[in-house]
Design an enzyme around this catalytic site. Structure first.
Site, PDB file in Angstrom:
ATOM      1  CB  THR A  76      -0.892   0.058   1.254  1.00  0.00           C
ATOM      2  OG1 THR A  76      -0.031   0.019   2.406  1.00  0.00           O
ATOM      3  CG2 THR A  76      -1.872  -1.098   1.298  1.00  0.00           C
ATOM      4  CE  LYS A  77       2.720   1.552   4.673  1.00  0.00           C
ATOM      5  NZ  LYS A  77       3.398   0.704   5.578  1.00  0.00           N
ATOM      6  CG  ASN A  78       3.561   7.401  -1.007  1.00  0.00           C
ATOM      7  OD1 ASN A  78       2.617   6.892  -0.380  1.00  0.00           O
ATOM      8  ND2 ASN A  78       3.741   8.701  -1.093  1.00  0.00           N
TER       9      ASN A  78
END
Ligand SMILES: *Cc1c(COP(=O)(O)O)cnc(C)c1O
Length: 387
Positions: free
Chosen positions: A184-186
């Protein structure tokens, strides 16, 4: 009218470049830590503007290794935020140390330096700030406290790839910083993480610890000219990154400026649209920082509405909009509550924010129409339930 398709809270954006590089890694004959991991580390260091990057298999592993490297152990205390993911506190507990929570500044949702100062004891070993949602913590104040009390600063930068504080990227400021490349991270590699530091002595200790405690560049022993001989210098961990994941990371990193621009554009749209709604408080960005916009978290003002936060989330779900809550404060989670005898009321600012917060979808794979759908759903709910 609700949109037809459910809009998930988060989706990764993996392009053809990543896929091609993964296939090349698979065909290369080298699928564990190797040349692609090394390239990813080098590129990451130049992106962040730091001296060293050590690729690991998660941010949690990075935090654990960082704390182990500075000598955190049984009886020690590490000051951190209660408004974080459980990994932050677990990394401290795994070493036999105690997480000591300091309440947050409700505006940035980051640890409040004044609260840190109140929590320092003779057992305090480190400060572990979490850059909530991608908004950098007050690093000058934190570094000053650390200097006065001779403490290490180990940062949880799971949300903060691309974040800047006073013109410097997060990852180039504290002693050791851990990033997350979780789905889910950038910047994502599916699972993965990176530790950064400017301190060569710390780098020399942490790198072998990430791979069994074996001396440097072990992976080269299988190359032509590599030696069969190696030495185990410590009881290290198995936290290294594989070249299959580094292949994804290399291209995700290259795309970061473009991906971050899309996040910024969407944030602008949200904040302009919600500015006129008294029921909604939009997220804050301090003038001295660049927000990484991992999260776009609004606060609802319950006194202006006939529904609470949980019902607001339900209404968004009925409109086919996925949301999330970051975070359920750790002192309210059963494990920490029981182990450290916490109760509601212990961290009033954290609880204030927790009771009102909703994270809206924000990711480059969203279309402009998706963003508009979120805006009209929020507006519609506010209109119906305003009082
Ligand atoms: C995601 C996250 C972590 C853990 O990252 P992993 O790479 O999954 O270990 C740690 N801290 C925070 C604040 C996070 O959001």
């Amino acid at each position: 009218m609700a949109r037809k398709e459910f809009l998930p809270f988060s989706l990764p954006l993996i392009g053809e470049e990543e896929k091609k590089e993964v296939l090349e890694a698979l065909d290369s004959g080298w699928i564990t830590t190797g040349p692609r991991t090394q390239k990813f580390e080098e590129n990451f260091s130049s992106y962040i503007g730091c001296s060293h990057s050590i690729a690991v298999n998660s941010c949690t592993a990075g935090l654990h290794l960082s704390l182990a490297t500075i000598g955190v152990g049984s009886g020690d205390e590490v000051i951190t935020s209660p408004f974080t993911f459980c990994a932050t506190a677990n990394a401290i507990i795994h070493l036999g140390a105690t997480p000591v929570f300091a309440d947050i500044d409700p505006k940035t949702r980051n640890i409040d330096p004044h609260e840190i100062a109140n929590k320092i004891t003779s057992r305090t070993k480190a400060i572990l700030p979490v850059h909530y949602g991608g908004h950098p913590c007050a690093m000058d104040e934190i570094l000053q406290i650390a200097k006065e009390h001779k403490l290490f600063v180990v940062e949880d930068a799971a949300h903060a790839v691309a974040a800047e504080y006073k013109g410097r990227k997060i990852g180039s400021i504290g002693d050791l910083t851990s990033f997350s490349f979780y789905a889910t991270k950038n910047l994502t590699t599916g699972e993965g993480g990176m530790i950064t530091t400017n301190n060569s002595a710390l780098e020399e200790r942490i790198r072998p610890l990430a791979l069994h405690g074996i001396n440097r560049d072990t992976w080269r022993r299988y190359e032509k000219g590599g030696s069969w001989y190696y030495e185990v210098l410590d009881s290290g961990y198995k936290y290294n990154m594989s070249d299959i994941l580094a292949a994804i990371g290399i291209h995700q990193l290259e795309k970061m400026p473009r991906l971050q621009q899309i996040r910024k554009d969407y944030v602008e749209r949200y904040s302009v649209a919600f500015a006129g709604l008294p029921a909604i408080e939009t997220p804050y960005e301090a003038p001295e920082v660049k927000h990484a916009w991992h999260l776009y978290s609004i606060l609802i003002k319950p006194e202006t509405l006939s529904i609470d936060r949980a019902q607001f989330i339900e209404e968004l779900y009925k409109e086919n909009i996925g949301t999330s809550v970051h975070f359920i404060p750790l002192h309210l989670q059963p494990y920490y509550r029981e182990k450290f005898s916490f109760q509601r009321g212990d961290f009033p600012q954290t609880e204030y924010v927790y009771d009102r917060i909703i994270s809206l979808p924000l990711y480059p794979r969203m279309s402009e129409q998706d963003v508009e759908d979120v805006i009209s759903a929020v507006r519609g709910i506010v209109e119906i339930y305003s009082r």
